[in-house]
Design a protein around this motif. Structure first.
Motif, PDB file in Angstrom:
ATOM      1  N   UNK A 217       0.816  -1.223   0.000  1.00 66.18           N
ATOM      2  CA  UNK A 217       0.000   0.000   0.000  1.00 66.18           C
ATOM      3  C   UNK A 217       0.846   1.269   0.000  1.00 66.18           C
ATOM      4  N   UNK A 218       2.153   1.080   0.149  1.00 67.23           N
ATOM      5  CA  UNK A 218       3.076   2.214   0.171  1.00 67.23           C
ATOM      6  C   UNK A 218       2.694   3.224   1.268  1.00 67.23           C
ATOM      7  N   UNK A 219       2.482   2.706   2.468  1.00 68.64           N
ATOM      8  CA  UNK A 219       2.069   3.573   3.576  1.00 68.64           C
ATOM      9  C   UNK A 219       3.098   3.571   4.717  1.00 68.64           C
ATOM     10  N   UNK A 220       4.347   3.411   4.363  1.00 64.94           N
ATOM     11  CA  UNK A 220       5.457   3.437   5.328  1.00 64.94           C
ATOM     12  C   UNK A 220       5.457   2.239   6.282  1.00 64.94           C
ATOM     13  N   UNK A 221       6.408   2.291   7.216  1.00 69.41           N
ATOM     14  CA  UNK A 221       6.625   1.114   8.067  1.00 69.41           C
ATOM     15  C   UNK A 221       5.532   0.963   9.119  1.00 69.41           C
ATOM     16  N   UNK A 222       5.341  -0.281   9.518  1.00 71.28           N
ATOM     17  CA  UNK A 222       4.363  -0.605  10.563  1.00 71.28           C
ATOM     18  C   UNK A 222       4.777   0.051  11.886  1.00 71.28           C
ATOM     19  N   UNK A 223       3.841   0.640  12.593  1.00 72.17           N
ATOM     20  CA  UNK A 223       4.177   1.336  13.841  1.00 72.17           C
ATOM     21  C   UNK A 223       3.437   0.784  15.056  1.00 72.17           C
ATOM     22  N   UNK A 224       2.261   0.266  14.853  1.00 73.25           N
ATOM     23  CA  UNK A 224       1.440  -0.148  15.987  1.00 73.25           C
ATOM     24  C   UNK A 224       0.456  -1.218  15.563  1.00 73.25           C
ATOM     25  N   UNK A 225       0.126  -2.110  16.472  1.00 74.36           N
ATOM     26  CA  UNK A 225      -0.936  -3.074  16.151  1.00 74.36           C
ATOM     27  C   UNK A 225      -1.660  -3.449  17.445  1.00 74.36           C
ATOM     28  N   UNK A 226      -2.952  -3.377  17.411  1.00 72.54           N
ATOM     29  CA  UNK A 226      -3.776  -3.845  18.531  1.00 72.54           C
ATOM     30  C   UNK A 226      -4.614  -5.007  18.016  1.00 72.54           C
ATOM     31  N   UNK A 227      -4.588  -6.093  18.722  1.00 74.85           N
ATOM     32  CA  UNK A 227      -5.436  -7.221  18.332  1.00 74.85           C
ATOM     33  C   UNK A 227      -6.353  -7.522  19.515  1.00 74.85           C
ATOM     34  N   UNK A 228      -7.643  -7.500  19.265  1.00 75.42           N
ATOM     35  CA  UNK A 228      -8.580  -7.820  20.337  1.00 75.42           C
ATOM     36  C   UNK A 228      -9.309  -9.101  19.974  1.00 75.42           C
ATOM     37  N   UNK A 229      -9.070 -10.120  20.759  1.00 75.31           N
ATOM     38  CA  UNK A 229      -9.776 -11.388  20.597  1.00 75.31           C
ATOM     39  C   UNK A 229     -10.885 -11.451  21.644  1.00 75.31           C
ATOM     40  N   UNK A 230     -11.669 -12.486  21.562  1.00 77.66           N
ATOM     41  CA  UNK A 230     -12.725 -12.636  22.551  1.00 77.66           C
ATOM     42  C   UNK A 230     -12.184 -12.756  23.961  1.00 77.66           C
ATOM     43  N   UNK A 231     -11.021 -13.428  24.074  1.00 77.55           N
ATOM     44  CA  UNK A 231     -10.502 -13.670  25.417  1.00 77.55           C
ATOM     45  C   UNK A 231      -9.112 -13.072  25.641  1.00 77.55           C
ATOM     46  N   UNK A 232      -8.657 -12.266  24.732  1.00 73.15           N
ATOM     47  CA  UNK A 232      -7.315 -11.700  24.921  1.00 73.15           C
ATOM     48  C   UNK A 232      -7.121 -10.459  24.079  1.00 73.15           C
ATOM     49  N   UNK A 233      -6.204  -9.618  24.559  1.00 70.58           N
ATOM     50  CA  UNK A 233      -5.834  -8.410  23.820  1.00 70.58           C
ATOM     51  C   UNK A 233      -4.313  -8.377  23.732  1.00 70.58           C
ATOM     52  N   UNK A 234      -3.801  -8.039  22.569  1.00 64.68           N
ATOM     53  CA  UNK A 234      -2.350  -7.945  22.397  1.00 64.68           C
ATOM     54  C   UNK A 234      -2.042  -6.629  21.697  1.00 64.68           C
ATOM     55  N   UNK A 235      -1.119  -5.879  22.277  1.00 69.10           N
ATOM     56  CA  UNK A 235      -0.693  -4.627  21.669  1.00 69.10           C
ATOM     57  C   UNK A 235       0.762  -4.789  21.231  1.00 69.10           C
ATOM     58  N   UNK A 236       1.058  -4.475  19.988  1.00 69.24           N
ATOM     59  CA  UNK A 236       2.412  -4.704  19.459  1.00 69.24           C
ATOM     60  C   UNK A 236       3.024  -3.414  18.946  1.00 69.24           C
ATOM     61  N   UNK A 237       4.319  -3.333  19.084  1.00 67.08           N
ATOM     62  CA  UNK A 237       5.024  -2.145  18.611  1.00 67.08           C
ATOM     63  C   UNK A 237       6.471  -2.526  18.286  1.00 67.08           C
ATOM     64  N   UNK A 238       7.031  -1.969  17.213  1.00 68.25           N
ATOM     65  CA  UNK A 238       8.443  -2.266  16.936  1.00 68.25           C
ATOM     66  C   UNK A 238       9.343  -1.674  18.020  1.00 68.25           C
ATOM     67  N   UNK A 239      10.328  -2.432  18.447  1.00 66.76           N
ATOM     68  CA  UNK A 239      11.358  -1.913  19.364  1.00 66.76           C
ATOM     69  C   UNK A 239      12.698  -2.268  18.724  1.00 66.76           C
ATOM     70  N   UNK A 240      13.315  -1.279  18.136  1.00 65.45           N
ATOM     71  CA  UNK A 240      14.528  -1.550  17.372  1.00 65.45           C
ATOM     72  C   UNK A 240      14.191  -2.476  16.228  1.00 65.45           C
ATOM     73  N   UNK A 241      14.942  -3.561  16.126  1.00 61.58           N
ATOM     74  CA  UNK A 241      14.697  -4.510  15.046  1.00 61.58           C
ATOM     75  C   UNK A 241      13.768  -5.634  15.506  1.00 61.58           C
ATOM     76  N   UNK A 242      13.267  -5.528  16.719  1.00 64.29           N
ATOM     77  CA  UNK A 242      12.382  -6.569  17.260  1.00 64.29           C
ATOM     78  C   UNK A 242      10.969  -6.007  17.422  1.00 64.29           C
ATOM     79  N   UNK A 243      10.090  -6.821  17.985  1.00 65.77           N
ATOM     80  CA  UNK A 243       8.705  -6.403  18.233  1.00 65.77           C
ATOM     81  C   UNK A 243       8.408  -6.632  19.711  1.00 65.77           C
ATOM     82  N   UNK A 244       7.808  -5.638  20.347  1.00 65.36           N
ATOM     83  CA  UNK A 244       7.365  -5.829  21.734  1.00 65.36           C
ATOM     84  C   UNK A 244       5.869  -6.084  21.723  1.00 65.36           C
TER      85      UNK A 244
END
Lengths: 272, 193
Positions: A217-244
């Motif tokens: 989509x040519x919309x630059x690098x990924x910065x944030x992701x929130x995933x909400x499941x029925x029984x869990x929530x996960x928030x992700x973010x790049x930290x250096x070359x890894x993902x937290x």
């Protein structure tokens, strides 16, 4: 919640206060006041909105005599002003205040609605706005470099210490740092909803897909992701070359978590 | 897309090896053997214990060197092998960086070290974290992850130094943390020599 209330004093405004604020205050004879060094605006706002209160939080930053106001009714954030800034821009500016005093005045009506979002949603929007601004400032002050070796040498604190600080943020159950290949580099805390050991591979696959989508989509690098499941929530973010990946028990505090973990995640990025 | 560790580990772990009448396995352009980790650790422990204090550093270097020489030649065989080409290479999008990710997936799959890359600056620096490795539960004093030190140095040489076999001894690996000394994980840092 008991921690928040411990920092907030219920007071009866003095006569002089009543005189300063005019007739509208006569309709209610008590309020809350305190100092932002003891609590912060997100905590305060969440506490009041979840208590189904309505009114205005008035803020005063003594160092530059800047004033701000936040109107809300129950879980809806109606309007915000910080100096000359209004709406989400004003609210985002207020979220960055670390010093100053506040006073909640119940039942003060909002004259002009400039936000009209759920409190959580507004916090999330404001935090996103602050992130974008920080990224723009960072890009302007740091010329692009091909490598990040100079960053790798600047690690001030051990990553374990930063992970432990992240665990202290209210609402964070566990934090997992995952390499781009799915290697679980480090983790802290535990969650009874998500198996942190198995998270690595799944997360790496998901991030790969998302990055490919961003590239397509040519919309630059990924910065944030929130995933909400029925029984869990996960928030992700790049930290250096890894993902937290941050795992809260539910989505109710995502906005606050996002706001409070921001600096720590930037610091964590220096380690990876 | 990058090298997906779980995919690589699962595929590489399925590899069947058959030793000849001498117990040697002709794989990866070298002869590999299958011996208990305890044997290597007992050898390391005894030779280090027998060395006089003034020669311990020299013996330690020798143990790392043995792992390095083995890793350099075997490593070249691994990253040019059919199985590596079939399993890892289709996922490679970041050249040497991904090949190294694949290499540490292979270490994990084949039981050499449950390890992975924490930081990597191409051709300059790499930090490896290992949750299990040969000497993690060995006896002795001080940091003693000789095998992973040698292997990490070897693989970084293979990835970024002169083409095999001319790139030996371009980089060096230091161990900064060790399970054997009570740390939660082993940490190995490869830098230019």
């Amino acid at each position: 919640m008991s921690q928040q209330t411990a920092h907030i004093r219920i007071v009866t405004p003095s006569d002089s206060d009543l005189k300063k604020t005019g007739n509208s205050l006569k309709e209610s004879d008590n309020g809350l006041q305190g100092n932002l060094s003891l609590t912060n605006i997100t905590n305060l706002l969440q506490f009041l909105s979840l208590s189904s209160k309505k009114g205005v939080i008035e803020l005063n930053r003594q160092e530059d005599d800047k004033k701000g106001q936040i109107w809300f009714a129950g879980e809806e954030l109606l309007s915000a002003v910080s100096g000359t800034l209004t709406g989400i821009e004003g609210f985002a500016d207020l979220l960055g205040w670390e010093q100053g005093t506040f006073q909640f005045r119940p039942d003060i009506p909002c004259d002009k609605k400039t936000i009209g979002l759920k409190v959580q949603h507004a916090i999330l929007e404001a935090a996103t706005l602050l992130d974008h601004r920080a990224n723009e400032q960072s890009a302007a002050s740091n010329p692009p470099t091909e490598e990040r070796s100079h960053l790798m040498d600047l690690t001030a604190r051990d990553s374990s210490e930063v992970l432990n600080n992240l665990l202290e943020v209210p609402g964070v159950d566990a934090v997992v740092v995952v390499g781009r290949d799915g290697f679980v580099i480090e983790s802290a805390g535990s969650s009874n909803r998500v198996n942190t050991e198995e998270l690595g591979a799944s997360l790496a696959h998901a991030i790969n897909g998302i990055e490919e989508m961003g590239s397509e989509l040519n919309v630059n690098a990924f910065q944030d992701m929130f995933i909400e499941y029925g029984r869990a929530v996960i928030m992700c973010r790049p930290v250096g070359d890894a993902i937290a990946a941050i795992i809260p028990p539910d989505a109710s505090k995502l906005g606050v978590i996002r706001h409070k973990t921001k600096k720590l995640l930037v610091e964590l990025g220096e380690s990876f | 897309m990058t090298v997906m560790r779980d995919t690589a580990v699962k595929a590489l772990a399925k590899v069947q090896v058959q030793s000849d009448e001498n117990g040697l396995i002709p794989e990866y352009e070298v002869l590999v053997n299958l011996l208990p980790v305890k044997l290597l650790n007992a050898f390391s422990e005894r030779i280090m214990a027998a060395a006089p204090p003034e020669r311990k550093a020299e013996v330690e270097s020798g143990l790392v060197r043995a792992a390095y020489e083995c890793g350099y030649h075997t490593g070249c065989g691994i990253i040019t092998s059919d199985i590596f080409n079939d399993v890892v290479m289709p996922m490679v999008t970041e050249d040497e960086k991904d090949i190294l990710r694949g290499a540490y997936a292979a270490f994990t799959a084949w039981g050499w070290a449950k390890s992975g890359i924490v930081q990597l600056k191409p051709a300059e620096k790499m930090i490896i974290r290992a949750l299990d490795y040969y000497e993690a539960d060995s006896g002795g004093e001080g940091l003693r992850g000789y095998m992973l030190r040698g292997l990490s140095q070897a693989f970084f040489d293979l990835a970024y130094a002169e083409t095999y076999p001319d790139g030996m001894d371009t980089y060096v690996c230091h161990q900064t943390k060790g399970i054997e000394v009570g740390d939660p994980h082993g940490e190995f840092v490869v830098v230019k020599k």
